[in-house]
Design a protein around this motif. Structure first.
Motif, PDB file in Angstrom:
ATOM      1  N   PHE A 321       0.800  -1.232   0.000  1.00  0.00           N
ATOM      2  CA  PHE A 321       0.000   0.000   0.000  1.00  0.00           C
ATOM      3  C   PHE A 321       0.836   1.287   0.000  1.00  0.00           C
ATOM      4  O   PHE A 321       0.272   2.378  -0.001  1.00  0.00           O
ATOM      5  N   GLY A 322       2.155   1.163   0.017  1.00  0.00           N
ATOM      6  CA  GLY A 322       2.988   2.351  -0.011  1.00  0.00           C
ATOM      7  C   GLY A 322       3.703   2.579   1.310  1.00  0.00           C
ATOM      8  O   GLY A 322       3.263   2.099   2.367  1.00  0.00           O
ATOM      9  N   PRO A 323       4.820   3.318   1.291  1.00  0.00           N
ATOM     10  CA  PRO A 323       5.656   3.493   2.484  1.00  0.00           C
ATOM     11  C   PRO A 323       4.980   4.238   3.620  1.00  0.00           C
ATOM     12  O   PRO A 323       5.396   4.107   4.780  1.00  0.00           O
ATOM     13  N   ASP A 324       3.949   5.037   3.332  1.00  0.00           N
ATOM     14  CA  ASP A 324       3.287   5.817   4.384  1.00  0.00           C
ATOM     15  C   ASP A 324       2.031   5.145   4.916  1.00  0.00           C
ATOM     16  O   ASP A 324       1.288   5.742   5.701  1.00  0.00           O
ATOM     17  N   ALA A 325       1.794   3.887   4.506  1.00  0.00           N
ATOM     18  CA  ALA A 325       0.555   3.220   4.902  1.00  0.00           C
ATOM     19  C   ALA A 325       0.501   2.918   6.389  1.00  0.00           C
ATOM     20  O   ALA A 325      -0.580   2.884   6.990  1.00  0.00           O
ATOM     21  N   ILE A 326       1.665   2.697   7.008  1.00  0.00           N
ATOM     22  CA  ILE A 326       1.693   2.323   8.423  1.00  0.00           C
ATOM     23  C   ILE A 326       3.029   2.734   9.015  1.00  0.00           C
ATOM     24  O   ILE A 326       4.038   2.824   8.303  1.00  0.00           O
ATOM     25  N   GLY A 327       3.040   3.018  10.311  1.00  0.00           N
ATOM     26  CA  GLY A 327       4.280   3.411  10.967  1.00  0.00           C
ATOM     27  C   GLY A 327       4.026   3.837  12.396  1.00  0.00           C
ATOM     28  O   GLY A 327       2.862   3.894  12.845  1.00  0.00           O
ATOM     29  N   PRO A 328       5.075   4.146  13.155  1.00  0.00           N
ATOM     30  CA  PRO A 328       4.904   4.595  14.534  1.00  0.00           C
ATOM     31  C   PRO A 328       4.042   5.847  14.608  1.00  0.00           C
ATOM     32  O   PRO A 328       4.147   6.742  13.751  1.00  0.00           O
ATOM     33  N   ALA A 329       3.200   5.925  15.636  1.00  0.00           N
ATOM     34  CA  ALA A 329       2.291   7.058  15.761  1.00  0.00           C
ATOM     35  C   ALA A 329       3.052   8.373  15.845  1.00  0.00           C
ATOM     36  O   ALA A 329       2.604   9.400  15.315  1.00  0.00           O
ATOM     37  N   ALA A 330       4.212   8.358  16.497  1.00  0.00           N
ATOM     38  CA  ALA A 330       4.971   9.595  16.680  1.00  0.00           C
ATOM     39  C   ALA A 330       5.433  10.206  15.369  1.00  0.00           C
ATOM     40  O   ALA A 330       5.667  11.409  15.269  1.00  0.00           O
TER      41      ALA A 330
END
Length: 335
Positions: A321-330
């Motif tokens: 889905f792309g590099p910005d689809a998921i990550g740390p909330a911060a």
């Protein structure tokens, strides 16, 4: 054998070359160039090793693999002043294990396909390529001290001792099973990710979140490239054109966010930011190695193991889905 190539099914066709430790990068590049004269299929294993697929070289040079190894060693000494340890085998595991058995400063050891099991059997388990100290320790606790004994233990038992994937791999390699091909790969450059600020910033939370975002980017980049970093370099740029640069080494090569984040935060803390007005941050993975060179260690830290599983899952989501689809909330506030 001279004058004609030997059949590939009766001779070792994978070469593993070990150079002296702390080899200068430029000399290592020259070593890789020498290897490409033997075969076009060369896989760099920085900082000081390489793999060579010799099937095509046998047909071209019209000789056997051991003589190619000896010829390579003579060239290295005469042209570069570098002695090397050369292992030859039917697979990457056997060739790499063989090169480690060559005493320094250099020499050639060839293991032909029909002798693999007999040759591996008396070696201590820690001599098998890919077995790390913790894995060897776990095997020793259960009386498994040699590669032959490891090969005799059922794969399911080895998986219980070392974990699923690591156990399957160790069990197969103890039997000489390693289907991995030599993949042409040149000496990789360092991996760098960076972020510039639209305007200089003093806010510590934003700086910390930005650094975490860079850690996530760098970790994913390294994992996609099949590499691990031995060191990190943090560069901070300030208004007026000044900069602060510091490098520290990781305890072990890694491409995992946990390890990269801990060292990146140490570097940031070492900068002692107070009133510095930042205009940009860069994080660089240095002294990269092939991820296959990093031994898979046993961890009793269940929380870390869970984070590694989550990391792999997030990589799959990002791939889809792309590099910005998921990550740390911060990091959401700096994306």
């Amino acid at each position: 054998m001279t004058g004609r190539a030997a059949s590939a099914d009766v001779v070792p066709t994978v070469m593993h070359v070990r150079c002296p430790d702390r080899l200068p990068v430029e000399t290592y590049r020259q070593v890789l160039e020498e290897l490409t004269e033997l075969s076009p299929v060369v896989q760099a294993l920085p900082p000081s090793a390489a793999l060579v697929e010799l099937k095509g070289a046998l047909r071209y040079h019209g000789t056997d693999t051991r003589r190619l190894g000896e010829m390579l060693r003579v060239r290295m000494i005469s042209r570069l002043g570098v002695d090397v340890r050369v292992g030859l085998g039917p697979s990457i595991t056997v060739a790499a294990t063989a090169s480690a058995q060559v005493p320094e400063p250099g020499g050639v050891l060839a293991v032909v396909p029909g002798q693999v099991a007999d040759w591996l059997a008396p070696l201590p388990v820690e001599a098998l390529h890919g077995i790390g100290p913790r894995q060897a320790g776990a095997l020793h606790e259960y009386g498994v001290h040699t590669v032959g004994r490891l090969a005799a233990v059922s794969p399911s038992t080895v998986q219980r001792l070392l974990g699923g994937k690591a156990g399957r791999t160790a069990s197969d390699r103890a039997r000489g099973i390693d289907p991995r091909p030599v993949v042409p790969r040149a000496l990789p450059s360092s991996a760098t990710v960076r972020r510039t600020f639209d305007r200089h910033t003093l806010e510590g939370a934003i700086v910390r979140a930005t650094l975490l975002d860079l850690v996530v980017q760098l970790g994913r980049l390294l994992r996609r490239r099949g590499q691990a970093a031995r060191a990190l370099t943090l560069t901070l740029r300030f208004t007026g054109g000044t900069s602060w640069v510091k490098t520290r080494r990781l305890t072990e090569p890694s491409a995992h966010d946990d390890d990269l984040r801990a060292l990146a935060y140490q570097l940031m803390d070492a900068a002692g930011l107070q009133r510095g007005r930042l205009t940009g941050i860069a994080l660089q993975g240095e002294d990269l190695v092939d991820a296959e060179q990093v031994a898979q260690q046993i961890s009793l830290d269940t929380a870390r193991e869970a984070r590694l599983v989550a990391e792999a899952a997030m990589d799959r989501i990002r791939d889809r889905f792309g590099p910005d689809a998921i990550g740390p909330a911060a990091t959401r506030r700096v994306s």
